[in-house]
Each structure stands twice: as structure tokens, then as C-alpha cells.
Design a protein around this motif. Structure first.
Motif, PDB file in Angstrom:
ATOM      1  N   ILE B 118      86.941  60.278  68.932  1.00  0.00           N
ATOM      2  CA  ILE B 118      85.837  61.216  68.577  1.00  0.00           C
ATOM      3  C   ILE B 118      84.574  60.680  69.312  1.00  0.00           C
ATOM      4  CG2 ILE B 118      84.615  62.226  66.676  1.00  0.00           C
ATOM      5  CD1 ILE B 118      87.276  62.360  65.341  1.00  0.00           C
ATOM      6  N   HIS B 119      84.596  59.390  69.008  1.00  0.00           N
ATOM      7  CA  HIS B 119      83.132  58.806  69.681  1.00  0.00           C
ATOM      8  C   HIS B 119      82.901  59.127  71.345  1.00  0.00           C
ATOM      9  CE1 HIS B 119      80.964  55.363  71.545  1.00  0.00           C
ATOM     10  NE2 HIS B 119      80.190  55.474  70.448  1.00  0.00           N
ATOM     11  N   ALA B 120      84.055  59.353  71.821  1.00  0.00           N
ATOM     12  CA  ALA B 120      84.150  59.575  73.360  1.00  0.00           C
ATOM     13  C   ALA B 120      83.679  61.102  73.553  1.00  0.00           C
ATOM     14  CB  ALA B 120      85.259  59.117  74.031  1.00  0.00           C
ATOM     15  N   GLN B 121      84.332  61.885  72.572  1.00  0.00           N
ATOM     16  CA  GLN B 121      84.391  63.367  72.760  1.00  0.00           C
ATOM     17  C   GLN B 121      83.026  64.092  72.377  1.00  0.00           C
ATOM     18  OE1 GLN B 121      87.779  65.825  73.404  1.00  0.00           O
ATOM     19  NE2 GLN B 121      87.659  66.881  71.688  1.00  0.00           N
ATOM     20  N   LEU B 122      82.341  63.596  71.263  1.00  0.00           N
ATOM     21  CA  LEU B 122      81.143  64.125  70.603  1.00  0.00           C
ATOM     22  C   LEU B 122      80.152  64.199  71.806  1.00  0.00           C
ATOM     23  CD1 LEU B 122      80.911  62.647  67.038  1.00  0.00           C
ATOM     24  CD2 LEU B 122      81.196  64.946  67.865  1.00  0.00           C
ATOM     25  N   PRO B 123      79.579  63.439  72.498  1.00  0.00           N
ATOM     26  CA  PRO B 123      78.740  63.698  73.286  1.00  0.00           C
ATOM     27  C   PRO B 123      78.804  64.773  74.292  1.00  0.00           C
ATOM     28  CG  PRO B 123      79.172  61.403  73.648  1.00  0.00           C
ATOM     29  CD  PRO B 123      80.033  62.022  72.705  1.00  0.00           C
ATOM     30  N   ILE B 124      80.122  64.761  74.759  1.00  0.00           N
ATOM     31  CA  ILE B 124      80.658  66.186  75.770  1.00  0.00           C
ATOM     32  C   ILE B 124      80.279  67.402  74.875  1.00  0.00           C
ATOM     33  CG2 ILE B 124      82.242  67.422  76.892  1.00  0.00           C
ATOM     34  CD1 ILE B 124      83.378  64.618  77.474  1.00  0.00           C
ATOM     35  N   LYS B 125      80.657  67.530  73.534  1.00  0.00           N
ATOM     36  CA  LYS B 125      80.421  68.618  72.868  1.00  0.00           C
ATOM     37  C   LYS B 125      78.874  68.916  72.446  1.00  0.00           C
ATOM     38  CE  LYS B 125      84.801  69.555  72.115  1.00  0.00           C
ATOM     39  NZ  LYS B 125      85.503  70.863  72.704  1.00  0.00           N
ATOM     40  N   LEU B 126      78.242  67.715  72.551  1.00  0.00           N
ATOM     41  CA  LEU B 126      76.475  68.023  72.466  1.00  0.00           C
ATOM     42  C   LEU B 126      76.056  68.197  73.650  1.00  0.00           C
ATOM     43  CD1 LEU B 126      76.276  64.998  69.958  1.00  0.00           C
ATOM     44  CD2 LEU B 126      75.532  67.398  69.674  1.00  0.00           C
TER      45      LEU B 126
END
Lengths: 440, 363
Positions: B118-126
Motif C-alpha cells: 500500500i505504501h507503494a500504491q498510495l502515491p500513484i492514487k494521489l
């Protein structure tokens, strides 16, 4: 995008562009219980390693069973590639999008009766109007739709190959008898603009007997273009071979080898790709070929595909080679002495050929001044202008120019020029020739 | 913080049920599979304020559920802040051996791997795609290091788990490149996966879909042919994660796509109907069949197929893509479509999980 007439109508047109659907892609937050219930290194412990997996897998299979009415499938991974968020679900086009020359415009048209009464004898027409023409896509005049009930619908799909640029209007009209028996006319207009999808820039270079044609295709659209076919169709008397760069990756022998030919994909919004062709003139090189004027090489047929194989095709205009100019006079250096000493005269052997079919001359040969008006380092030794007699049709004459160099090192013989004194015509100078001048 | 007290004897009954793994884990997991993410936030908040979480691993698992819930509810900034509180996943605070009384036989990291994902995917969603992709590639390196370590220690089960994580992260990365239409990268990465023995009919089918998306029809046919060969060869014990029904449906759906792209919608519908006959909850077949009906000028039936699915198998059929398609069809079929869309919207509000994105109805 749609405009309609004022007044109450029982019928209304609903239109949706029907280009191909797309695959839905959205990487989700879906997890494996082994990544959530326990620490990531717990499986190092032998007890955990044997007891945990059965506990976890029994839980997963329970939660993703389709008879189980929970939303476990939105949360747990069923298959590792679920993490890609790419299940094969298709989505309808959500916007009209851009439309380009060479594509096919396809549209779903639904005519709805939103009134409480039946309408009868409906004549429906659909056509595309451009600046230059009107193209009829559908016309039910010969067999009008007998009736559309209250709340009912009549649907049709139209297709049109787009061959013009600029403004287009899809005109839908319905002529019908409404609930009161009144004959009514409903026109509706849907406008769109057709743009140019790509540009082709060409360069032609001749190297001895071979002509090379370089074509650069630039993509002006908003999607990546898969180049299905780019074919050069040579003009009569020409033959063409496509030249390809050496493969970067050696042949792949694995099972994936056959399915992995890398596709030619031109990036959207300005991506380019270059093609190179070797052209040979297929005539036998007789004088007939040397026709003055323009030189038609051929044209390109280009087929591309976008989303889900949606095709587009275009043809370029005729591509022209370099105009052939007849060379009347040819001046060549045949021999320069290998040893040239400072301040010592040396002799350069030249040849003048007359390529025309009539006698030319007499001629004069000299060294022209260079543009900087600097003093020449290599000069004619003796009379600054050399006279040559006439040369007969297709004939040639040899002569020697006596030169002297005034500085050592690498120097240039520049500006050897010939002119026809009778016709008062000066030809282009020979390009510079380098020599090495030794000291005594 | 109070000195945590040791739990039961680690050599007995540690893995009987979910609740042995963490405080009231079964309840958390039940809420999660129902999609009751708001309830999860409440439960976590309550457990924290009442100090019910006695052990460090409980805290971490509750953090994980909290972060997943926030992400599911699209509260990405909140999720990101919660992760920031943990500072460094690799800190000794999160190692089992730091608490020998609590975890006498265990060593290594107690961080649930989901947190790293999730730590990796969150910036992309942001919206910070580059940061996210960098984190994913770093995570991939981290995983590969772990695999080497576990191999050296002959820890077979761990190696299996970490390889699964490698496969998972590669699939995530491919998904993100695919979303940005970076097709050549996707093709290379899938080739990598296949050459590292993650060859799998579903993966090869997805390769085919990417080829179709690009327009490489011949390439796609080649991929689908390989999938069919894999079905006919019937590998020993089949492929994990793929039952016989799923495998056959996969092949039918692949065939349907080839027909669809060739505009033979009638044959495509036939293929999808075979799938639905075998598995009445095959939502991809149902959704795509409805689209084919529309391309066959049968808007009424395409609407019926989707409405029917929502009624019969709501927990499988209710997804945002299917709803978007249904709403597009409503907009085409009805001049006054807001009423029917509102009916749909109200039904969704009653039935849907918390993370369902209701904006897809465009009401």
C-alpha cells in the motif's frame, strides 16, 4: 453537440458514437491473507510454515466462492494477476472522442417516442454533411416505419468511412404522424470535426545507381498507433525494397518466441517512426531514362490500428525524387602529382567532356577568386586563363593546368572553373581538392 | 506504553483459528469481506482507545486494516499519514526478536507485507505516479533480496511466499504501466514473468488482451492459441488458482474477444453464452455479452442482461464498470434517463459495499 427544433415533438433522437469498447484497467487494493494476518517473515518458523497455509487457504476459498454472498472478490486476490486490475471487462466509449481522416465513423442512433401516443408512418433519414458533399447513410422512405408505440424506440446503426477533413454534421431527420394525426418534421444535428492523424515527411537521396527513400511518420492523434502495414508502392519503372535495422534481440527460442514479435507502435501526440526503402530504376539505364523534369517515385499505403484493432487507412500523394538535370559539360581531375614542392610548379591532369549532342565551345579555364578575396595559396603558374578549343558532340578533351603552391602543409586547389566563351555560359566550379605541399 | 504480557505458550495451538493470529481478527476479516470498511475504522479506533491491543503484532495488523479501509474509502491522504506514523518498516521495533518474551521462537519482520504494497500504491492514487513506481521497483528489489536470503537458509515455505509476493508486485507494476498506456514496457514485463516460470494461462490471456488493445491482432491470436494448447495439454494437477470451469470459460472469453474485434458479434455472444451456461456468475462474460448485443443494435436486450445479472448475482455483478455500461445504455435508450438512473442509484446505496464508487452512475 446536438441541436433540435423548437416545438413539442413526440420523437427525439439519441445518438452515441460506437467506436470499439476498451478494456477497463485499474490496479485495485486486493490482498492475500498471508500479507495481512501475519508478519511477513513468520513463515521462517517451521511450525508456522506447516500450520498457517491450510488455515489461510481454507479462509480464502470460503470468501471467494461465488455462492457466498459477500464482497470478498473486491478485497481478496483470487489469482495473482488480479493485482493488475485488468480482468477483460469491456467499457463502452464514454465520450465522443477525436475522429481522424481514414477512420470509420460508426454511430448508434435511437429514435424514442417519449409521448403517450403512438406515432405512425415514420420516415427516417440520416446523412453526413461536409463542406463538399452530403452522403446518405440511411433512408426509410421506401418502407417507412409503420409505428412506434408510446414509450417505444426504433434503433439503427450507421457507418461512414471518413475521407474529408474538417467540419462534419450528422443530420438525423424524422417525418411522422403524431398522436393528433399531424404530420411533423424533426431534424437533429450532431457536429464533429475530422482531423489529420499523421504526417509523412520524406527525403530522397541518390547514391550512384541507387535511390534511397526515407519516410518519417509522425502521429498527431491522442492514441498510440499500431502500424499494421506501411507499404511503399513504387511507380512504373521503379522497384522498392524495405530496409530494416538489424534485430536488437537475437531470435527468441523460448515458448514465447512466436508470440513476442515486438509491435511497431508510434506514441501518441508527436511520436515518430522512420522507414527506409531502397529504390532501383528498372529500366536498363539507356538515355531514355534521363528525362528532364520531375521524377515520380511512388506512394505510401498506410494502415494503422488503435483501440481494440480499430482500423484506419490512408494513402499519401505521389512522392517525387530529385529532379534530373541534364549535365551538359563535365570537368574532372584525372591526376594530381603525389609530390608537390613549395614554390615548384606542378601539373594537374584534367578532362573536359561534352555530354550534349551538339558541338560546344571554345572554352576558358581559370581559378576563380574565393569569396573572402584572400590571396590564393595555390595559383596558376603562367597565363591565368587557359583556352581550350571546341569539343564535338559526346566528345572529350584532356589538358594540363600548370599550378604552383606558395605555402607548405595541407592546402587546397580551389575554384577550377570552366566557361563556354561562345554561349557566354559559366559552369559551377569544381569542389576544392586538398594537396600536401612539402618544403624543399 | 505498558510492558506487554506474554500470550499463550507459543508451541501449542497458535494457528487454529484467525483469532489466534491477532485480537478479534475473525471479526475484522468478516467486516472486510462484506465491504464494511467504515465499521472497520470504528472497530480499530475503539480497540485503540480502549487499549485492547496488547501486543506489537496486534497493533501492526490493526494499522494494516485501518490503512486498507482508508484506501478502499478513497481517503488516500489519511491512509498515507497513518503509514507515515510507522516511520520505518525496517526498524527493530517491528522485529520479533526485539520481544523475546512475547515471541520466543520467531525472528524477522512482523510487518504485514500489505503495508509495503500500500505504501507503494498510495502515491500513484494521489497523483504522484513517479514516486509510486519508484517505490514499487524498490519493493521488487527488496523482495528479491529476501528470496535469496530465504533460499540460503533453506526456508522452503518462506521462499514460496516471497516468490508469490514477487509475482504480485510485478503484476501491480504491469497494471500501472498499462493504465498509462506504456504498452511496450508491459509486454517486456510479462515476457519476464513468463521466462521466470510464472507461466500461467490467465497471464498469457492478459498478454493477448494487451496485444488486442494495441491492435496487434495476429499477436493476440498467437497468445490465445497458446492458452488453448495449455488447456488441451492438461498439465499435471492443472494450474493452481484455475479450476476446470474457469479455464474453459477463459478460453471461450478469449475466442469471444477475437470475434468481437472482427465485428462478428453474433459469434462472440455465442461464446459468452457458453461461459454463462457453465458459470452463471461469470461477470466478465455477462458484461461483455451485453456490449455485443448493443453492437448488434439490440439495446433493449443488452440492458436486460445487465439488470438481470445485478438481480441474480448482486455481490458478483455489482462493480463500477458494469454500472457505467448500464448507465451509458440508459442514457441512449431513454430521453428522460434520470429517473431510471436514480432507481438504480437507490438500489446500489442499499446493497453496495462501503467502497463502491457511486459517482459511476452520473446521477
Amino acid at each position: 453537440m446536438s441541436t433540435t427544433q423548437q416545438g413539442t415533438h413526440s420523437l427525439a433522437f439519441r445518438v452515441m458514437r460506437l467506436c470499439k469498447p476498451s478494456f477497463h484497467v485499474e490496479p485495485p487494493f486486493r490482498l492475500d491473507p498471508a500479507d495481512l494476518f501475519v508478519g511477513e517473515d513468520i513463515f521462517d518458523d517451521p511450525l508456522a510454515a506447516s500450520n498457517l497455509p491450510p488455515l489461510l487457504s481454507s479462509h480464502v476459498s470460503k470468501s471467494t466462492d461465488s455462492s457466498d454472498l459477500t464482497y470478498g472478490n473486491r478485497f481478496l486476490l483470487h489469482h495473482p494477476s488480479d493485482a493488475m486490475g485488468f480482468s477483460g471487462l469491456l467499457v463502452l466509449p464514454q465520450a465522443f472522442g477525436a475522429i481522424y481522416l481514414g477512420e470509420t465513423f460508426c454511430s448508434y442512433i435511437s429514435i424514442n417516442n417519449s409521448s403517450n401516443f403512438e406515432v405512425r408512418d415514420v420516415i427516417i433519414k440520416a446523412e453526413i454533411q461536409t463542406e463538399r458533399q452530403r452522403i446518405l447513410l440511411l433512408d426509410t422512405s421506401k418502407s417507412p416505419v409503420e409505428s412506434i408505440r408510446a414509450g417505444g424506440r426504433y434503433d439503427f446503426i450507421v457507418e461512414h468511412d471518413v475521407k474529408e477533413l474538417g467540419a462534419h454534421t450528422l443530420v438525423c431527420t424524422a417525418l411522422y404522424n403524431d398522436g393528433d394525426g399531424e404530420r411533423k418534421y424533426l431534424p437533429q444535428f450532431f457536429k464533429f470535426i475530422v482531423a489529420n492523424p499523421l504526417s509523412v515527411r520524406t527525403k530522397v537521396r541518390a547514391v550512384k545507381e541507387t535511390t534511397y527513400l526515407e519516410a518519417c511518420i509522425e502521429n498527431h492523434t491522442k492514441s498510440n498507433l499500431y502500424m499494421d502495414q506501411v507499404e511503399f508502392e513504387p511507380a512504373p519503372h521503379w522497384s522498392a525494397t524495405a530496409l530494416k535495422a538489424d534485430e536488437l534481440h537475437p531470435a527468441d527460442n523460448s515458448s514465447t518466441g512466436e508470440i513476442f514479435k515486438p509491435p511497431i507502435l508510434i506514441r501518441s501526440g508527436g511520436g515518430v517512426y522512420n522507414y527506409l526503402y531502397q529504390l532501383k530504376s528498372s529500366s536498363d539505364g539507356s538515355a531514355q531514362v534521363k528525362v528532364e523534369g520531375t521524377n515520380i517515385l511512388g506512394k505510401f499505403q498506410i494502415t494503422w490500428r488503435t483501440n481494440l484493432g480499430e482500423p484506419g487507412r490512408l494513402q499519401t500523394q505521389q512522392i517525387l525524387g530529385n529532379p534530373i538535370t541534364r549535365k551538359e559539360i563535365e570537368l574532372q581531375i584525372l591526376e594530381i602529382p603525389s609530390l608537390i614542392n613549395l614554390d615548384w610548379p606542378f601539373s594537374v591532369h584534367l578532362n573536359l567532356t561534352n555530354h550534349t549532342d551538339r558541338e560546344l565551345g571554345p572554352f576558358e579555364v581559370w581559378l576563380s577568386q574565393n569569396s573572402a578575396h584572400k590571396e590564393k595559396i595555390v595559383m596558376i603558374n603562367g597565363l591565368q586563363t587557359m583556352a581550350l578549343p571546341q569539343v564535338e558532340a559526346s566528345g572529350s578533351t584532356d589538358f594540363h593546368l600548370n599550378l604552383i603552391a606558395t605555402k607548405v602543409g595541407v592546402q587546397k586547389i580551389s575554384g577550377i572553373t570552366v566557361s563556354d566563351t561562345r554561349e557566354k555560359k559559366t559552369y559551377d566550379s569544381l569542389p576544392d581538392v586538398e594537396i600536401f605541399v612539402e618544403s624543399d | 506504553m505498558d510492558e506487554p504480557s506474554p500470550t499463550t505458550d507459543p508451541l501449542t495451538n497458535q494457528f487454529d483459528s484467525l483469532n489466534d493470529l491477532a485480537h478479534e481478527l475473525a471479526s475484522l476479516q468478516d467486516l472486510a469481506t462484506r465491504g464494511s470498511w467504515r465499521s472497520i475504522l470504528d472497530k480499530v479506533s475503539r480497540a485503540r482507545s480502549l487499549n485492547l491491543l496488547t501486543n506489537p503484532h496486534d497493533h501492526l495488523i490493526y494499522v494494516s486494516y485501518n490503512v486498507v479501509a482508508l484506501s478502499k474509502l478513497r481517503r488516500f491522504t489519511d491512509a498515507s499519514n497513518e503509514l507515515d506514523f510507522l516511520h520505518d518498516f525496517n526498524s527493530h521495533h517491528y522485529q520479533y526478536e526485539t520481544y523475546p518474551q512475547l515471541y520466543p521462537n520467531w525472528s524477522g519482520s512482523m510487518v504485514p507485507f500489505s503495508l509495503r504494497f500500500i505504501h507503494a500504491q498510495l502515491p500513484i492514487k494521489l497523483g504522484n505516479r513517479q514516486e509510486g513506481l519508484d517505490r514499487f521497483y524498490l519493493l521488487l528489489n527488496f523482495i528479491r533480496q529476501k528470496i535469496k536470503e530465504k533460499e540460503r537458509g533453506n526456508l522452503e515455505e518462506s521462499v514460496k511466499i516471497w516468490r508469490k509476493r514477487e509475482n504480485f508486485v510485478l503484476n501491480c507494476i504491469i497494471g500501472h504501466h498499462l493504465g498509462a498506456k506504456e504498452f511496450n514496457v508491459c509486454l517486456d514485463l510479462i515476457k519476464d514473468l513468463i521466462n521466470h516460470n510464472y507461466l500461467d494461462p490467465v497471464l498469457v490471456s492478459k498478454l493477448g488482451y494487451i496485444q488486442l488493445q494495441i491492435g496487434d491482432l495476429e499477436g493476440a491470436k498467437g497468445s490465445f492459441h497458446l492458452v488453448e494448447t495449455m488447456l488441451n495439454e492438461g498439465k499435471n494437477g492443472g494450474y493452481p488458482f484455475l479450476s476446470e470451469v474457469e479455464f474453459r470459460n477463459l478460453v471461450n472469453r478469449n475466442n469471444a474477444l477475437v470475434y468481437l474485434v472482427g465485428k462478428d458479434y453474433v459469434s462472440a455472444v455465442r461464446e459468452y453464452e457458453e461461459c454463462i451456461e457453465r458459470d452463471h456468475a461469470d461477470v466478465v462474460a455477462i458484461n461483455n455479452k451485453a456490449l455485443c448485443l448493443m453492437y448488434l443494435r439490440d439495446l433493449s436486450d443488452s440492458i436486460k442482461v445487465l439488470e438481470n445479472a445485478l438481480e441474480r448475482v448482486p455481490t458478483m455483478a455489482l462493480n463500477e464498470t458494469l454500472v457505467i455500461n448500464l448507465c451509458s445504455m440508459y442514457e441512449l435508450a431513454y430521453v428522460n434517463h434520470s429517473e431510471i438512473k436514480r432507481t438504480l442509484s437507490n438500489w446500489i446505496a442499499r446493497v453496495a459495499p462501503d467502497d463502491f464508487d457511486a459517482s459511476c452512475t452520473r446521477v
